[in-house]
Design a protein around this motif. Structure first.
Motif, short mmCIF file in Angstrom:
data_model
loop_
_atom_site.label_atom_id
_atom_site.label_comp_id
_atom_site.label_asym_id
_atom_site.label_seq_id
_atom_site.Cartn_x
_atom_site.Cartn_y
_atom_site.Cartn_z
N PHE A 384 -8.44 15.71 -30.96
CA PHE A 384 -7.82 15.87 -29.65
C PHE A 384 -6.93 17.11 -29.57
O PHE A 384 -6.09 17.21 -28.71
CB PHE A 384 -7.00 14.63 -29.31
CG PHE A 384 -7.85 13.51 -28.82
CD1 PHE A 384 -7.62 12.92 -27.61
CD2 PHE A 384 -8.94 13.08 -29.57
CE1 PHE A 384 -8.43 11.91 -27.15
CE2 PHE A 384 -9.75 12.08 -29.11
CZ PHE A 384 -9.50 11.48 -27.90
N GLY A 385 -7.14 18.04 -30.46
CA GLY A 385 -6.28 19.21 -30.49
C GLY A 385 -5.21 19.03 -31.54
O GLY A 385 -4.79 17.90 -31.84
N GLY A 386 -4.80 20.15 -32.11
CA GLY A 386 -3.81 20.06 -33.17
C GLY A 386 -4.36 19.25 -34.33
O GLY A 386 -5.52 19.42 -34.74
N ASP A 387 -3.55 18.31 -34.82
CA ASP A 387 -3.99 17.50 -35.95
C ASP A 387 -4.17 16.03 -35.55
O ASP A 387 -4.17 15.15 -36.40
CB ASP A 387 -2.98 17.59 -37.10
CG ASP A 387 -1.60 17.12 -36.68
OD1 ASP A 387 -1.31 17.16 -35.47
OD2 ASP A 387 -0.81 16.72 -37.56
N GLU A 388 -4.29 15.76 -34.25
CA GLU A 388 -4.44 14.38 -33.81
C GLU A 388 -5.91 14.03 -33.63
O GLU A 388 -6.70 14.78 -33.05
CB GLU A 388 -3.70 14.14 -32.49
CG GLU A 388 -3.68 12.67 -32.11
CD GLU A 388 -2.64 12.34 -31.05
OE1 GLU A 388 -2.38 11.14 -30.83
OE2 GLU A 388 -2.09 13.27 -30.43
N PHE A 389 -6.28 12.85 -34.16
CA PHE A 389 -7.64 12.36 -34.12
C PHE A 389 -7.66 10.97 -33.48
O PHE A 389 -6.63 10.28 -33.45
CB PHE A 389 -8.23 12.25 -35.53
CG PHE A 389 -8.34 13.56 -36.25
CD1 PHE A 389 -9.52 14.28 -36.24
CD2 PHE A 389 -7.25 14.06 -36.97
CE1 PHE A 389 -9.62 15.49 -36.92
CE2 PHE A 389 -7.34 15.26 -37.65
CZ PHE A 389 -8.53 15.98 -37.62
N ALA A 390 -8.82 10.57 -33.00
CA ALA A 390 -8.99 9.21 -32.48
C ALA A 390 -10.33 8.66 -32.95
O ALA A 390 -11.32 9.40 -33.06
CB ALA A 390 -8.91 9.19 -30.96
N ILE A 391 -10.35 7.37 -33.22
CA ILE A 391 -11.59 6.68 -33.60
C ILE A 391 -11.74 5.48 -32.68
O ILE A 391 -10.78 4.73 -32.46
CB ILE A 391 -11.54 6.21 -35.07
CG1 ILE A 391 -11.37 7.42 -36.01
CG2 ILE A 391 -12.80 5.43 -35.44
CD1 ILE A 391 -11.15 7.04 -37.47
#
Length: 469
Positions: A384-391
């Motif tokens: 999601f940009g930067g170092d943020e992820f989603a699962i």
């Protein structure tokens, strides 16, 4: 890309298609589609799909034409206006006509007429009436075919600026219906006038069609030698711009005419010309196989780039949101549990400030690749940009998702990154939320809940998991 550049690409696509340069149009459409997806410009995306559909149809790549029609209609549902939906009726008509589903073809034309009249697009309304007349003539309903053609002619006269070729195209259907009704005196006056119209010097396809129609009229008059001469002219014209589909119909009529005349020698030559064309069509189909493979590769490549994050190769937010929304909508009816895991790297800013952003990007890539190996093939993971992820996980409880998150954190902790002889350990913080037994029905809301839990994990000391129940 600037708005002016997108408009320029759209104009180029339209110009190439009007000029009949269909393969060049397809290449230009891919450029427009890629630019439109990158800029998130709906008009460019729709223009690429609809011009691709028409161009593929004209070169005989029917499967690809229908792929583009489907893509256009699907995208138009959420991103199109009434003008776009009107254009959608026109391309959908092609599909029904090709499948010889004339009832659906007529229903589609009726929607186009209603919407076109509402919007004041009389050229499109005229074209729809003209196509309606053509379908009715195929069904041998010449009385109603004439009525529809006359309505189309009236609409053509309302169009501004005045466009003589628009009226001419409708007159082809008027004359065809008159011939079918055996009103040969009226038909003769109209067809003779059309054959000698100087307008045709600029419109070769219509010139071919009117000579083809003139041949049909002369056959009805049993003036066979004159009819054959008209078909010969139509044949030469169709060959000059390589209109294979129209040429096939003309050659078939020449064969039938020679049989009626009992002209064995001409009949043999006519049959040979038809056989040669059919052979050429087969070779064309073989050649089109290579084009189709290339097309599928290009479409897949463009869609992949549109749906993935450039740095990690994971899905991007747009694709995640679209797909998760569908899953959540289904889950609201089935009761399926949908869980979102949101996580990001701890202390990335310190690493960026110490070692630089290129090093930080390499760590983000490493994190993404490592965590992607921990999830099931049917689940979704995106950056999601930067170092943020989603699962997004399907059919898992919060407790099962917590276990999955523990595996993710352990995998991150095991990563050892070497920089200037120093091995750097990594940790991450995780937030988890589910769809609350179907109450949460959008990705935005679900991710927001998981993000709140992630914030709690950060506030609680990082390197941990928090759940929002």
């Amino acid at each position: 890309m600037e708005k002016e550049d997108l408009v320029s690409l759209q104009r180029n696509v339209q110009k190439l298609r009007v000029e009949g340069k269909y393969e060049e149009t397809i290449e230009a459409c891919f450029q427009l589609l890629e630019a439109g997806l990158t800029a998130n410009d709906p008009k460019s995306i729709l223009a690429a799909h609809i011009n691709n559909a028409a161009s593929f149809y004209c070169i005989g790549a029917i499967e690809e034409a229908f792929h583009s029609i489907d893509a256009y209609l699907d995208y138009c549902l959420d991103n199109g206006d009434e003008d776009d939906r009107l254009n959608g009726c026109n391309v959908l008509f092609l599909l029904h006509e090709y499948n010889k589903d004339y009832q659906k073809a007529k229903e589609t034309l009726e929607r186009a007429i209603e919407l076109g009249e509402k919007l004041g697009h009389y050229n499109i309304v005229s074209n729809a009436y003209s196509n309606y007349s053509m379908i009715l003539a195929i069904e041998l309903d010449f009385e109603n075919a004439l009525t529809m053609a006359e309505k189309g002619l009236a609409m053509a006269k309302l169009h501004e600026p005045m466009t003589p070729i628009l009226e001419f195209r409708v007159k082809l259907n008027v004359a065809n219906a008159l011939i079918g009704l055996e009103k040969l005196e009226d038909a003769e006056q109209l067809v003779t006038e059309m054959v000698n119209d100087p307008l045709l010097e600029s419109f070769i396809r219509e010139k071919t069609q009117v000579h083809d129609l003139y041949g049909r009229f002369l056959m009805h008059k049993k003036m066979y030698p004159e009819a054959l001469q008209a078909y010969d002219i139509a044949k030469e014209l169709a060959e000059s711009y390589n209109d294979r589909n129209l040429l096939k119909g003309i050659l078939e009529k020449r064969c039938k005419l020679c049989e009626l005349m009992g002209d064995v020698e001409r009949g043999y030559k006519a049959q040979q010309a038809l056989i040669d064309l059919l052979s050429d069509l087969n070779q064309h189909e073989v050649a089109m196989t290579a084009v189709k493979l290339g097309v599928k590769h290009r479409i897949t490549s463009i869609e992949r780039r549109a749906n993935t994050d450039y740095l990690t190769g994971l899905y991007n937010r747009c694709y995640m949101e679209t797909t998760a929304d569908k899953w959540l909508a289904e889950a609201a009816h089935t009761g399926e549990s949908i869980v979102c895991i949101a996580f990001d790297l701890d202390n990335l800013k310190i690493l960026n400030d110490t070692y630089g952003h290129i090093f930080g990007d390499e760590i983000i890539k490493r994190i993404g690749q490592t965590c992607a190996r921990q999830i099931r093939s049917g689940d979704l993971m995106g950056r999601f940009g930067g170092d943020e992820f989603a699962i997004i996980l399907r059919d898992l409880s919060l407790d099962e998702a917590h276990d999955k998150a523990e595996h993710l954190l352990e995998a991150v902790r095991l990563i050892k990154v070497e920089k200037d002889g120093i091995y750097i350990s990594l940790t991450a913080s995780v937030g988890i939320a589910d769809n609350a037994n179907g109450k949460i029905q959008t990705f935005t809301e679900l991710f927001h809940q998981a993000d709140l839990a992630l914030y709690q994990a950060k506030e609680g000391g990082k390197n941990r998991i928090c759940m929002m129940s």
